[in-house]
Design an enzyme around this catalytic site. Structure first.
Site, short mmCIF file in Angstrom:
data_model
loop_
_atom_site.label_atom_id
_atom_site.label_comp_id
_atom_site.label_asym_id
_atom_site.label_seq_id
_atom_site.Cartn_x
_atom_site.Cartn_y
_atom_site.Cartn_z
CB THR A 8 51.24 46.57 38.38
OG1 THR A 8 50.96 46.36 37.02
CG2 THR A 8 51.83 45.33 39.00
CE LYS A 40 52.24 48.89 35.18
NZ LYS A 40 51.18 49.03 36.17
N GLY A 54 55.29 39.02 33.01
CA GLY A 54 54.78 40.28 33.52
C GLY A 54 55.43 40.57 34.85
CB SER A 133 47.38 46.23 44.16
OG SER A 133 47.21 46.86 42.91
#
Length: 180
Positions: A8, A40, A54, A133
């Site tokens: 994500t 998310k 988040g 990421s």
């Protein structure tokens, strides 16, 4: 605690007394992209305003932590910092919670926090918070937009996540942005 954050990108931006937090929609499992439109990010409404959150990591674990966080927000009357610290203590010490695999990004109009299950609570400097990421890509883009444009917090968040989706294979362009 091992946090797998390859699945994500979450970005939060504060500008002109407004906040925005967004995330991509891709869910991966190993080398497979299983879902493209996951949400998310979440808004928590409190008397003092909106808190945005988040997550990166295991979805079920993060949703459990969001529920715990919401309880802390209620218990501490919307005090973000106190709620984050108390959740971190409980997450680290609770026999069940300490095995949850997630990383949370939480912000309001005054402050931002990164929260991990090993007890780490980090309050980043500046108006940007990013995890996952593609977090570094999104943060770099948001920094440039903040310095060189008049875009709103929400516009910066969306544009920066779009850039991250073009660079990070674990981030897609199905973006959800919440404002507060």
């Amino acid at each position: 605690m091992k946090i797998d954050i390859r699945s994500t990108t979450i970005l939060g931006v504060r500008r002109k007394n407004k906040i925005a937090m967004g995330g991509d929609g891709q869910v991966t499992f190993g080398e497979m992209a299983l879902k493209q439109k996951a949400v998310k990010v979440r808004a928590f409404d409190v008397e003092s305003g909106t808190v945005l959150g988040g997550f990166a990591g295991a979805a079920a674990d993060a949703l459990t932590l969001f529920e715990k966080f919401e309880q802390k927000l209620e218990e501490y009357e919307g005090d973000l910092k106190r709620s984050v610290v108390e959740l971190a203590k409980e997450w680290r010490m609770d026999k069940y919670l300490r095995h949850l695999d997630a990383l949370l990004a939480l912000m309001d109009k005054r402050s931002s926090f990164l929260l991990a299950g090993d007890g780490n609570v980090i309050e980043p400097d500046g108006p940007i918070i990013a995890i996952g990421s593609g977090g570094g890509f999104a943060q770099a883009a948001a920094s440039a937009f903040l310095k060189n444009t008049n875009m709103s917090a929400a516009e910066i968040t969306k544009s920066s996540l779009k850039i991250a989706s073009e660079l990070c294979i674990y981030t897609n362009d199905s973006i959800t942005v919440l404002e507060g």
